[in-house]
Design a protein around this motif. Structure first.
Motif, PDB file in Angstrom:
ATOM      1  N   GLY A 198       0.827  -1.201   0.000  1.00 35.76           N
ATOM      2  CA  GLY A 198       0.000   0.000   0.000  1.00 35.76           C
ATOM      3  C   GLY A 198       0.861   1.250   0.000  1.00 35.76           C
ATOM      4  N   MET A 199       0.209   2.407   0.008  1.00 41.91           N
ATOM      5  CA  MET A 199       0.962   3.663   0.102  1.00 41.91           C
ATOM      6  C   MET A 199       0.107   4.721   0.777  1.00 41.91           C
ATOM      7  N   ALA A 200       0.768   5.777   1.258  1.00 40.16           N
ATOM      8  CA  ALA A 200       0.087   6.905   1.882  1.00 40.16           C
ATOM      9  C   ALA A 200       0.711   8.195   1.353  1.00 40.16           C
ATOM     10  N   ILE A 201      -0.144   9.203   1.167  1.00 42.01           N
ATOM     11  CA  ILE A 201       0.300  10.482   0.604  1.00 42.01           C
ATOM     12  C   ILE A 201      -0.075  11.611   1.556  1.00 42.01           C
ATOM     13  N   ASP A 202       0.836  12.551   1.737  1.00 41.25           N
ATOM     14  CA  ASP A 202       0.550  13.783   2.464  1.00 41.25           C
ATOM     15  C   ASP A 202       0.050  14.798   1.442  1.00 41.25           C
ATOM     16  N   ALA A 203      -1.257  15.058   1.479  1.00 40.34           N
ATOM     17  CA  ALA A 203      -1.870  15.915   0.451  1.00 40.34           C
ATOM     18  C   ALA A 203      -1.349  17.350   0.519  1.00 40.34           C
ATOM     19  N   GLU A 204      -1.087  17.859   1.743  1.00 37.14           N
ATOM     20  CA  GLU A 204      -0.608  19.246   1.878  1.00 37.14           C
ATOM     21  C   GLU A 204       0.787  19.402   1.286  1.00 37.14           C
ATOM     22  N   LYS A 205       1.645  18.443   1.574  1.00 34.73           N
ATOM     23  CA  LYS A 205       3.014  18.517   1.033  1.00 34.73           C
ATOM     24  C   LYS A 205       3.098  17.937  -0.368  1.00 34.73           C
TER      25      LYS A 205
END
Length: 305
Positions: A198-205
């Protein structure tokens, strides 16, 4: 009712009960000894061990996700020789089965590591993690290809004389096929599932959270998939199956047993609640008493259709 019988057998490995801790979530056991007597567990799996020292991946390498977590630790450990000299002496007094999770980047590394662990009298079994990337074959995990899985399990089986459990990757089209290959290649049991990619993203950065971009997803989010895969594999092979994937409560554990698992491993739950594994064991005992079940064998694979 008489005394509850919770004992199970995994390919010759006798466990006093079906509750084990998953590799990489329980350190070397002593980290949890302040919370309860870890000897009461069926077994503990020490963190992933490789032939040589590994630093693991750069930070950040863990991320919380809805109902789970991602990790990309990268098998950080000081290598098997360090384990033998400095860690194993501290495990000698334990009265529970201690298993070593063996990893490698090449078949040769797996074989050498297994040979070294084979000489340790107090370690009755290994869990062979075939979710590692094969550096000689372009980085594809050993456990994703039936041919690669067969090659590594057969090679380790030749040198490892005790109970050999193969840990399966869920990142495949047909996990039952890989399980059958492991069985045919000499595995005494299979454990599943390892983490889902899986993966995770920091939307602000606007950047990935993990340094490696992708990582392994574990925790309650993966449980329905893990349960389905354990059920499928239990139908496909004759060797024992150890189930894991999002087991947080005794009810979760019992579901895996009903689906055909002979034993279970508690992983991510250890990060949330240090007493999770022993709480789950006590919950299984309570369930058996409540249902008038004297032997845990009567639950294993007892799913009604």
């Amino acid at each position: 009712m008489g005394k509850l019988d919770l004992s199970v057998n995994i390919g010759g490995l006798e466990l006093k009960n079906p509750v084990m801790t998953a590799s990489g979530t329980f350190g070397y056991g002593e980290e949890f000894a302040d919370f309860y007597d870890i000897n009461d567990l069926g077994g503990i799996l020490v963190k992933g061990t490789t032939l040589n020292h590994r630093e693991g991946n750069p930070y950040p390498r863990m991320a919380e996700t809805p109902s789970g977590m991602l990790n990309a630790v990268g098998l950080q450990n000081k290598g098997v020789d360090y384990f033998v000299k400095h860690i194993n002496p501290g495990l000698l007094g334990l009265r529970t089965a201690v298993l070593v999770n063996v990893n490698g980047s090449t078949i040769e590394e797996y074989v050498k590591t297994a040979q070294i662990v084979n000489e340790l009298d107090n370690i009755p079994a290994i869990e062979l993690n075939i979710s590692c990337p094969n550096v000689k074959e372009g980085g594809m995990a050993f456990g994703v290809s039936p041919k690669q899985a067969e090659a590594v399990v057969k090679a380790v089986r030749e040198v490892y004389k005790k109970t050999l459990i193969v840990k399966l990757s869920p990142n495949v089209t047909d996990i039952a096929e890989i399980a059958r290959v492991a069985e045919a290649s000499g595995a005494d049991g299979v454990s599943l599932i390892n983490t889902l990619l899986g993966m995770a993203i920091d939307a602000e950065k606007q950047r990935p959270i993990l340094s490696t971009i992708t990582g392994g997803l574990s925790g309650p989010a993966v449980k329905p998939i893990a349960l389905r895969m354990v059920w499928q594999v239990a139908q496909a092979v004759k060797i024992p199956v150890i189930g894991m994937g999002g087991i947080m409560t005794a009810t979760d554990a019992i579901e895996f047993l009903l689906a055909g698992a002979t034993a279970i491993q508690v992983g991510t739950a250890n990060f949330v609640e240090p007493t999770a594994a022993i709480d789950i064991l006590h919950g299984i005992e309570e369930y058996m008493s409540r249902h008038g079940i004297e032997s845990v064998q009567d639950i294993i694979g007892a799913l009604k259709y």
